[in-house]
Design a protein around this motif. Structure first.
Motif, PDB file in Angstrom:
ATOM      1  N   LYS A 220       0.818  -1.210   0.000  1.00 32.90           N
ATOM      2  CA  LYS A 220       0.000   0.000   0.000  1.00 32.90           C
ATOM      3  C   LYS A 220       0.856   1.265   0.000  1.00 32.90           C
ATOM      4  CE  LYS A 220      -3.389  -2.460   2.875  1.00 32.90           C
ATOM      5  NZ  LYS A 220      -4.092  -2.459   4.183  1.00 32.90           N
ATOM      6  N   GLY A 221       0.267   2.344  -0.512  1.00 31.91           N
ATOM      7  CA  GLY A 221       0.885   3.657  -0.402  1.00 31.91           C
ATOM      8  C   GLY A 221       1.665   4.118  -1.608  1.00 31.91           C
ATOM      9  N   ALA A 222       1.776   3.279  -2.629  1.00 29.88           N
ATOM     10  CA  ALA A 222       2.501   3.658  -3.840  1.00 29.88           C
ATOM     11  C   ALA A 222       1.866   2.960  -5.037  1.00 29.88           C
ATOM     12  CB  ALA A 222       3.971   3.297  -3.739  1.00 29.88           C
ATOM     13  N   ASN A 223       1.833   3.647  -6.154  1.00 30.97           N
ATOM     14  CA  ASN A 223       1.259   3.085  -7.376  1.00 30.97           C
ATOM     15  C   ASN A 223       2.369   2.651  -8.327  1.00 30.97           C
ATOM     16  OD1 ASN A 223      -1.489   3.499  -6.683  1.00 30.97           O
ATOM     17  ND2 ASN A 223      -1.296   5.664  -7.221  1.00 30.97           N
ATOM     18  N   SER A 224       2.472   1.362  -8.558  1.00 31.80           N
ATOM     19  CA  SER A 224       3.440   0.845  -9.520  1.00 31.80           C
ATOM     20  C   SER A 224       2.801   0.826 -10.900  1.00 31.80           C
ATOM     21  CB  SER A 224       3.892  -0.565  -9.123  1.00 31.80           C
ATOM     22  OG  SER A 224       2.778  -1.432  -8.984  1.00 31.80           O
ATOM     23  N   VAL A 225       3.634   0.901 -11.939  1.00 33.38           N
ATOM     24  CA  VAL A 225       3.144   0.926 -13.315  1.00 33.38           C
ATOM     25  C   VAL A 225       3.440  -0.396 -14.023  1.00 33.38           C
ATOM     26  CG1 VAL A 225       3.289   2.081 -15.544  1.00 33.38           C
ATOM     27  CG2 VAL A 225       3.433   3.422 -13.443  1.00 33.38           C
ATOM     28  N   LEU A 226       4.728  -0.786 -14.007  1.00 31.63           N
ATOM     29  CA  LEU A 226       5.124  -2.037 -14.649  1.00 31.63           C
ATOM     30  C   LEU A 226       6.126  -2.767 -13.743  1.00 31.63           C
ATOM     31  CD1 LEU A 226       4.802  -3.805 -17.181  1.00 31.63           C
ATOM     32  CD2 LEU A 226       6.737  -2.572 -18.178  1.00 31.63           C
ATOM     33  N   PRO A 227       5.649  -3.335 -12.634  1.00 31.18           N
ATOM     34  CA  PRO A 227       6.548  -4.085 -11.758  1.00 31.18           C
ATOM     35  C   PRO A 227       7.023  -5.364 -12.444  1.00 31.18           C
ATOM     36  CG  PRO A 227       4.278  -4.380 -11.063  1.00 31.18           C
ATOM     37  CD  PRO A 227       4.266  -3.346 -12.155  1.00 31.18           C
ATOM     38  N   VAL A 228       8.310  -5.672 -12.300  1.00 29.14           N
ATOM     39  CA  VAL A 228       8.861  -6.844 -12.978  1.00 29.14           C
ATOM     40  C   VAL A 228       9.592  -7.792 -12.028  1.00 29.14           C
ATOM     41  CG1 VAL A 228       9.046  -5.812 -15.265  1.00 29.14           C
ATOM     42  CG2 VAL A 228      10.903  -5.479 -13.614  1.00 29.14           C
ATOM     43  N   SER A 229       9.984  -7.296 -10.852  1.00 37.83           N
ATOM     44  CA  SER A 229      10.747  -8.142  -9.945  1.00 37.83           C
ATOM     45  C   SER A 229      10.669  -7.585  -8.525  1.00 37.83           C
ATOM     46  CB  SER A 229      12.210  -8.234 -10.400  1.00 37.83           C
ATOM     47  OG  SER A 229      12.925  -9.175  -9.641  1.00 37.83           O
ATOM     48  N   PHE A 230      11.081  -8.408  -7.562  1.00 33.11           N
ATOM     49  CA  PHE A 230      11.066  -7.991  -6.155  1.00 33.11           C
ATOM     50  C   PHE A 230      12.087  -8.806  -5.389  1.00 33.11           C
ATOM     51  CE2 PHE A 230       8.986 -11.954  -5.676  1.00 33.11           C
ATOM     52  CZ  PHE A 230       9.118 -12.317  -4.341  1.00 33.11           C
ATOM     53  N   ASP A 231      12.371  -8.368  -4.171  1.00 30.05           N
ATOM     54  CA  ASP A 231      13.126  -9.180  -3.222  1.00 30.05           C
ATOM     55  C   ASP A 231      12.906  -8.623  -1.817  1.00 30.05           C
ATOM     56  OD1 ASP A 231      14.667 -11.243  -2.233  1.00 30.05           O
ATOM     57  OD2 ASP A 231      16.288 -10.955  -3.671  1.00 30.05           O
ATOM     58  N   ILE A 232      13.420  -9.348  -0.818  1.00 27.86           N
ATOM     59  CA  ILE A 232      13.206  -9.000   0.584  1.00 27.86           C
ATOM     60  C   ILE A 232      14.557  -8.971   1.293  1.00 27.86           C
ATOM     61  CG2 ILE A 232      12.054  -9.684   2.728  1.00 27.86           C
ATOM     62  CD1 ILE A 232      10.033 -11.211   0.924  1.00 27.86           C
ATOM     63  N   ASP A 233      14.833  -7.913   2.074  1.00 32.29           N
ATOM     64  CA  ASP A 233      16.122  -7.813   2.748  1.00 32.29           C
ATOM     65  C   ASP A 233      16.094  -8.491   4.119  1.00 32.29           C
ATOM     66  OD1 ASP A 233      14.938  -6.076   4.575  1.00 32.29           O
ATOM     67  OD2 ASP A 233      15.885  -4.276   3.776  1.00 32.29           O
ATOM     68  N   ASP A 234      17.183  -8.400   4.852  1.00 33.40           N
ATOM     69  CA  ASP A 234      17.306  -9.082   6.145  1.00 33.40           C
ATOM     70  C   ASP A 234      16.376  -8.509   7.214  1.00 33.40           C
ATOM     71  OD1 ASP A 234      19.198 -10.771   5.113  1.00 33.40           O
ATOM     72  OD2 ASP A 234      20.910  -9.578   5.794  1.00 33.40           O
ATOM     73  N   HIS A 235      15.845  -7.305   6.979  1.00 30.99           N
ATOM     74  CA  HIS A 235      14.907  -6.690   7.923  1.00 30.99           C
ATOM     75  C   HIS A 235      13.463  -6.854   7.463  1.00 30.99           C
ATOM     76  CE1 HIS A 235      18.200  -4.868  10.169  1.00 30.99           C
ATOM     77  NE2 HIS A 235      18.705  -4.421   9.046  1.00 30.99           N
ATOM     78  N   ASN A 236      13.275  -7.713   6.449  1.00 28.68           N
ATOM     79  CA  ASN A 236      11.946  -8.015   5.900  1.00 28.68           C
ATOM     80  C   ASN A 236      11.314  -6.855   5.144  1.00 28.68           C
ATOM     81  OD1 ASN A 236      11.885 -10.729   6.890  1.00 28.68           O
ATOM     82  ND2 ASN A 236      11.378  -9.923   8.922  1.00 28.68           N
ATOM     83  N   ASN A 237      12.122  -5.857   4.765  1.00 26.98           N
ATOM     84  CA  ASN A 237      11.623  -4.822   3.869  1.00 26.98           C
ATOM     85  C   ASN A 237      11.475  -5.414   2.469  1.00 26.98           C
ATOM     86  OD1 ASN A 237      11.802  -2.611   5.828  1.00 26.98           O
ATOM     87  ND2 ASN A 237      14.010  -2.878   5.618  1.00 26.98           N
ATOM     88  N   ILE A 238      10.500  -4.948   1.732  1.00 26.07           N
ATOM     89  CA  ILE A 238      10.201  -5.468   0.401  1.00 26.07           C
ATOM     90  C   ILE A 238      10.607  -4.437  -0.649  1.00 26.07           C
ATOM     91  CG2 ILE A 238       8.368  -6.308  -1.117  1.00 26.07           C
ATOM     92  CD1 ILE A 238       6.830  -6.766   1.709  1.00 26.07           C
ATOM     93  N   TYR A 239      11.352  -4.876  -1.642  1.00 24.10           N
ATOM     94  CA  TYR A 239      11.847  -4.007  -2.703  1.00 24.10           C
ATOM     95  C   TYR A 239      11.169  -4.402  -4.014  1.00 24.10           C
ATOM     96  CZ  TYR A 239      15.536  -2.784   0.613  1.00 24.10           C
ATOM     97  OH  TYR A 239      16.222  -2.350   1.722  1.00 24.10           O
ATOM     98  N   LEU A 240      10.454  -3.466  -4.595  1.00 30.74           N
ATOM     99  CA  LEU A 240       9.701  -3.718  -5.813  1.00 30.74           C
ATOM    100  C   LEU A 240      10.333  -2.928  -6.961  1.00 30.74           C
ATOM    101  CD1 LEU A 240       7.094  -4.991  -7.057  1.00 30.74           C
ATOM    102  CD2 LEU A 240       5.954  -2.834  -6.521  1.00 30.74           C
ATOM    103  N   LEU A 241      10.783  -3.636  -7.997  1.00 27.54           N
ATOM    104  CA  LEU A 241      11.418  -2.996  -9.146  1.00 27.54           C
ATOM    105  C   LEU A 241      10.372  -2.714 -10.222  1.00 27.54           C
ATOM    106  CD1 LEU A 241      13.993  -2.090 -10.671  1.00 27.54           C
ATOM    107  CD2 LEU A 241      14.206  -4.449 -11.485  1.00 27.54           C
TER     108      LEU A 241
END
Length: 299
Positions: A220-241
């Motif tokens: 929530k809180g951000a509008n993605s347009v063409l997401p293609v990949s993701f990953d999760i760091d050691d603090h469980n933050n989510i990174y959406l490319l």
């Protein structure tokens, strides 16, 4: 004495509050900064079409799939190219690769639409056209867990389980019973859980591979347009490319948007057409197909 006690109490409460804020900030630490790029091969030639990256922390090697030149290239952790693998000229358009615990390679060759198994020690090279109930799969992503291989099918957007001994699709994993399900676009295995990003980037599914349970996290809180990949760091933050925005959107472990970073451009650390994202330890790897390189960010 009473005033002194009150002042001491105020000081202790203030210190506690500051430490609490520091711990919260640490939990949301996503201060990656650009370090260097992988853009040359063993002959000092440029990469032509890098599409994926695999990080082997056991032997400290980085593997890049260079599809247009039908090869895999390995690098050390300092970014120096080490070897080029073409399977004696047999490899055709590798778009994705993973390496299992025994050192064998699993490669998606897009022109042939096959899953290829390579045992470097035994010098074995086998191709398989994956099918599930007479349905031919179009492999797009791979993820390993124990002696199983998960294959994301680009046609259906579903995840199939492949037994690495049988080398055949024999089960669909975690088929969401949702009317508005749009199919998955990327998968990752983290600590006995299979994470899958839904097309559109609004929902992240987590399948517990031991318990067989499923959870859905709404981003929530951000509008993605063409997401293609993701990953999760050691603090469980989510990174959406996001390939269209040319940005990485960062969400907390609860799916709340925190920040975004990356800029479009040709300079080192900037991106044109990013296509894949991997986080391994204290490093973030971005595959930039447009600039023909892998950008490496560190903490």
């Amino acid at each position: 004495m009473c005033r002194m006690s009150q002042k001491l109490l105020i000081i202790l409460c203030t210190l506690f509050f500051i430490s609490l804020v520091f711990k919260i900030e640490k939990a949301f630490s996503y201060k990656f900064h650009y370090q260097f790029s992988l853009l040359k091969d063993t002959d000092n030639s440029s990469l032509k079409q890098p599409l994926s990256v695999f990080v082997d922390t056991k032997v400290k090697r980085i593997y890049v799939s260079d599809a247009a030149r039908n090869r895999l290239i390995s690098y050390d952790f300092a970014g120096s190219p080490l070897k080029e693998f073409t399977a004696a000229g047999q490899l055709k358009g590798p778009i994705f690769m993973v390496k299992d615990s025994s050192g064998c390679l699993w490669i998606i060759e897009r022109p042939l639409n096959v899953l290829t198994f390579v045992d470097l020690k035994a010098k074995k090279f086998k191709r398989r056209l994956l099918k599930y109930k007479n349905f031919t799969l179009l492999p797009a992503r791979l993820a390993l867990w124990r002696n199983h291989l998960f294959v994301l099918d680009q046609f259906s957007g579903l995840i199939y389980l492949v037994d690495t001994n049988l080398i055949e699709a024999n089960k669909i994993i975690g088929l969401p019973k949702l009317k508005d399900f749009k199919g998955f676009i990327d998968i990752k295995v983290k600590k006995n859980r299979l994470f899958a990003l839904e097309n559109g980037g609004k929902r992240l599914f987590a399948f517990d591979l031991n318990k067989g349970t499923q959870q859905i996290l709404y981003l929530k809180g951000a509008n993605s347009v063409l997401p293609v990949s993701f990953d999760i760091d050691d603090h469980n933050n989510i990174y959406l490319l996001d390939r269209d925005l040319k940005k990485i959107l960062v969400f907390s472990s609860k799916g709340i948007f925190r920040k975004s970073f990356l800029k479009e451009g040709f300079r080192m650390g900037q991106v044109r057409y990013p296509s894949y994202l991997v986080i391994s330890g204290s490093r973030l790897y971005i595959v930039d197909e447009g600039n023909g390189r892998i950008d490496i960010w560190g903490l």
